[in-house]
Design a protein around this motif. Sequence first.
Motif, PDB file in Angstrom:
ATOM      1  N   SER A   1       0.956  -1.226   0.189  1.00 43.87           N
ATOM      2  CA  SER A   1       0.005   0.192  -0.093  1.00 43.87           C
ATOM      3  C   SER A   1       0.980   1.222  -0.154  1.00 43.87           C
ATOM      4  N   GLU A   2       1.670   1.262   0.654  1.00 47.60           N
ATOM      5  CA  GLU A   2       2.890   2.476   0.947  1.00 47.60           C
ATOM      6  C   GLU A   2       3.453   2.528  -0.475  1.00 47.60           C
ATOM      7  N   LEU A   3       4.047   1.590  -0.873  1.00 49.40           N
ATOM      8  CA  LEU A   3       4.486   1.451  -2.206  1.00 49.40           C
ATOM      9  C   LEU A   3       3.959   2.135  -3.222  1.00 49.40           C
ATOM     10  N   SER A   4       2.768   1.542  -3.433  1.00 49.87           N
ATOM     11  CA  SER A   4       1.654   1.958  -4.473  1.00 49.87           C
ATOM     12  C   SER A   4       1.408   3.242  -4.382  1.00 49.87           C
ATOM     13  N   THR A   5       1.181   3.850  -3.286  1.00 49.58           N
ATOM     14  CA  THR A   5       0.953   5.207  -2.915  1.00 49.58           C
ATOM     15  C   THR A   5       2.096   6.196  -3.374  1.00 49.58           C
ATOM     16  N   ARG A   6       3.249   5.590  -3.115  1.00 50.59           N
ATOM     17  CA  ARG A   6       4.335   6.525  -3.613  1.00 50.59           C
ATOM     18  C   ARG A   6       4.657   6.628  -4.946  1.00 50.59           C
ATOM     19  N   LEU A   7       4.149   5.286  -5.830  1.00 47.12           N
ATOM     20  CA  LEU A   7       4.463   5.341  -7.151  1.00 47.12           C
ATOM     21  C   LEU A   7       3.171   6.217  -7.868  1.00 47.12           C
ATOM     22  N   ILE A   8       2.229   6.149  -7.437  1.00 48.46           N
ATOM     23  CA  ILE A   8       1.094   6.852  -7.927  1.00 48.46           C
ATOM     24  C   ILE A   8       1.262   8.299  -7.806  1.00 48.46           C
ATOM     25  N   ASN A   9       1.708   8.743  -6.590  1.00 47.77           N
ATOM     26  CA  ASN A   9       1.840  10.138  -6.254  1.00 47.77           C
ATOM     27  C   ASN A   9       3.080  10.761  -7.102  1.00 47.77           C
ATOM     28  N   SER A  10       3.748  10.015  -7.572  1.00 48.98           N
ATOM     29  CA  SER A  10       5.178  10.268  -7.989  1.00 48.98           C
ATOM     30  C   SER A  10       5.022  11.295  -9.329  1.00 48.98           C
ATOM     31  N   GLU A  11       6.084  12.319  -9.308  1.00 55.53           N
ATOM     32  CA  GLU A  11       5.776  12.966 -10.587  1.00 55.53           C
ATOM     33  C   GLU A  11       6.877  12.206 -11.828  1.00 55.53           C
ATOM     34  N   PRO A  12       6.546  12.279 -13.173  1.00 57.93           N
ATOM     35  CA  PRO A  12       7.209  11.289 -14.288  1.00 57.93           C
ATOM     36  C   PRO A  12       8.909  11.487 -13.758  1.00 57.93           C
ATOM     37  N   ALA A  13       9.232  12.498 -13.324  1.00 58.09           N
ATOM     38  CA  ALA A  13      10.691  12.728 -13.201  1.00 58.09           C
ATOM     39  C   ALA A  13      11.121  12.167 -12.116  1.00 58.09           C
ATOM     40  N   GLU A  14      10.417  11.339 -11.472  1.00 55.10           N
ATOM     41  CA  GLU A  14      10.689  10.757 -10.138  1.00 55.10           C
ATOM     42  C   GLU A  14      10.630   9.068 -10.372  1.00 55.10           C
ATOM     43  N   THR A  15      10.127   8.773 -11.328  1.00 61.01           N
ATOM     44  CA  THR A  15       9.782   7.259 -11.768  1.00 61.01           C
ATOM     45  C   THR A  15      11.226   6.467 -11.510  1.00 61.01           C
ATOM     46  N   TYR A  16      11.889   6.947 -11.884  1.00 59.52           N
ATOM     47  CA  TYR A  16      13.568   6.028 -11.653  1.00 59.52           C
ATOM     48  C   TYR A  16      13.693   6.020 -10.280  1.00 59.52           C
ATOM     49  N   GLU A  17      13.646   6.918  -9.450  1.00 57.57           N
ATOM     50  CA  GLU A  17      13.962   6.889  -7.967  1.00 57.57           C
ATOM     51  C   GLU A  17      12.943   6.120  -7.260  1.00 57.57           C
ATOM     52  N   CYS A  18      11.562   6.280  -7.838  1.00 59.03           N
ATOM     53  CA  CYS A  18      10.397   5.394  -7.099  1.00 59.03           C
ATOM     54  C   CYS A  18      10.815   3.992  -7.378  1.00 59.03           C
TER      55      CYS A  18
ATOM     56  N   GLU B   1      18.448  -1.923 -10.151  1.00 60.85           N
ATOM     57  CA  GLU B   1      18.911  -3.187  -9.299  1.00 60.85           C
ATOM     58  C   GLU B   1      19.258  -2.692  -7.806  1.00 60.85           C
ATOM     59  N   TRP B   2      18.839  -3.597  -7.011  1.00 64.55           N
ATOM     60  CA  TRP B   2      18.995  -3.358  -5.512  1.00 64.55           C
ATOM     61  C   TRP B   2      19.975  -4.712  -5.123  1.00 64.55           C
ATOM     62  N   VAL B   3      21.116  -4.233  -4.393  1.00 63.55           N
ATOM     63  CA  VAL B   3      21.859  -5.556  -3.904  1.00 63.55           C
ATOM     64  C   VAL B   3      22.117  -5.407  -2.532  1.00 63.55           C
ATOM     65  N   ARG B   4      22.102  -6.269  -1.858  1.00 67.80           N
ATOM     66  CA  ARG B   4      22.314  -6.436  -0.409  1.00 67.80           C
ATOM     67  C   ARG B   4      23.773  -6.028  -0.240  1.00 67.80           C
TER      68      ARG B   4
ATOM     69  N   GLU C   1      13.432   2.271  -7.943  1.00 66.77           N
ATOM     70  CA  GLU C   1      14.670   1.895  -7.101  1.00 66.77           C
ATOM     71  C   GLU C   1      14.071   1.612  -5.664  1.00 66.77           C
ATOM     72  N   GLU C   2      13.453   2.321  -5.023  1.00 62.65           N
ATOM     73  CA  GLU C   2      12.641   2.286  -3.607  1.00 62.65           C
ATOM     74  C   GLU C   2      12.008   1.045  -3.542  1.00 62.65           C
ATOM     75  N   VAL C   3      11.078   0.651  -4.468  1.00 65.16           N
ATOM     76  CA  VAL C   3      10.346  -0.325  -4.711  1.00 65.16           C
ATOM     77  C   VAL C   3      10.942  -1.733  -4.700  1.00 65.16           C
ATOM     78  N   ILE C   4      11.897  -1.942  -5.453  1.00 63.69           N
ATOM     79  CA  ILE C   4      12.678  -2.982  -5.364  1.00 63.69           C
ATOM     80  C   ILE C   4      13.583  -3.315  -4.101  1.00 63.69           C
ATOM     81  N   ALA C   5      14.229  -2.040  -3.644  1.00 64.10           N
ATOM     82  CA  ALA C   5      14.992  -2.075  -2.447  1.00 64.10           C
ATOM     83  C   ALA C   5      14.132  -2.722  -1.428  1.00 64.10           C
ATOM     84  N   ALA C   6      12.640  -2.061  -1.302  1.00 62.62           N
ATOM     85  CA  ALA C   6      11.761  -2.594  -0.356  1.00 62.62           C
ATOM     86  C   ALA C   6      11.443  -4.165  -0.293  1.00 62.62           C
ATOM     87  N   ILE C   7      11.104  -4.456  -1.753  1.00 60.10           N
ATOM     88  CA  ILE C   7      10.863  -6.047  -1.631  1.00 60.10           C
ATOM     89  C   ILE C   7      12.131  -6.885  -1.491  1.00 60.10           C
ATOM     90  N   GLY C   8      13.188  -6.401  -2.101  1.00 57.94           N
ATOM     91  CA  GLY C   8      14.567  -7.175  -1.724  1.00 57.94           C
ATOM     92  C   GLY C   8      14.690  -7.303  -0.435  1.00 57.94           C
TER      93      GLY C   8
END
Length: 369
Positions: free
Chosen positions: A15-32, A66-69, A34-41
């Motif tokens: 829910s938190e990740l979805s909200t972050r993506l939905i509310n993001s601006e196009p310029a923030e897509t890459y960063e968002c 890519e996110w790496v531990r 990255e946050e999603v795959i880090a969280a799921i990883g």
Amino acid sequence: MDVKAGQVSFDQLISELSTRLINSEPAETYECIEEVIAAIGNYTDADRCYVFEFDDNIQHMTNTHEWVRNGYQAHIDDLQSIALEELPWFFKEIKAHHKFIVNNVEQLPAEASAEKAEFDREEIKSVICVGLVANQRLLGFVGCDMVRKKREWQSADIRHLGLVADMVANTLERQRTYAELIRTQRELEKANRMLQAQVAQDGLTGIANRRAFDERITNEIQRASRHNTPLALLIIDIDQFKPYNDHYGHLQGDQALKSVADAMFDQLQRNTDFLARYGGEEFVAVISATDEQKTKESIQRLLDSVRTLNIAHDESEVAPYLSISIGGYIHTPDAEEDTESLISRMISKADSALYRAKSDGRNRGYLDN
């Protein structure tokens, strides 16, 4: 972990990740992303989590996120534009099933030898990938690798990654749509600029046309009025152009018009100078912030520029070469003057000076008072 508690925790994360993506601006897509795959990883305790995108024909794939531990090697730089021929079995599986699940890399079938070699290179023991699908189109996939140990992927793992894949796919599709809209907008703007240029440009000579002159003279009068500076209007006519056209033909006549326009254009180099084709063999020039002496010098340069072309005119009664006649008028506009009336008067005065130049033998220029 309590399954129910874990489920609540994951649903909250999604829910938190979805909200972050939905509310993001196009310029923030890459960063968002990255946050999603880090969280799921982190949530799935994977060692590496990533997003790959396919080209339109699904012939190549590129690792875009890519996110790496901590303590494990990143591979995003090694995994750019990988061709179908390099990993054919993987491409076949992900295209057919939109999933690729391997609990133990050592147990891959013989036909997956290329894939096993790649997984061994990256020290992957288990891998799970879920397709990114939007509008029934496979855009790529999101995946997780296990390097520390093998892992039996559970149905919950597949469901969780599937939800993440849906979010990322919708985000990428939105970004692609946005990028396409921007591209289309830029193409329309370019087309509009070109259309405006064409509307304001004489098709034969390439200089401004009558319509552009009408707009420019209005602007220059208003500017001159604000700054209380003189403005000169010149009307230029090619001497005995009809006999030239009749004798040499229309193609050569057109070329002569272009040459004359180019020669005069080169003499009016200030940003405030303006030359336009007024119609037929007639041209107009607008010269801002000038005076009588400077305007006479401009007229002389224009006359000389056409003479220097030395375009033969055997039918001319004026000279053995193509020549021009010029009539001009200088005026300092007043804020109280009606612009349309002033334009008519300036044209009439310049035209009178042109008539006098023609009456006195052509190949010369006069200013009206």
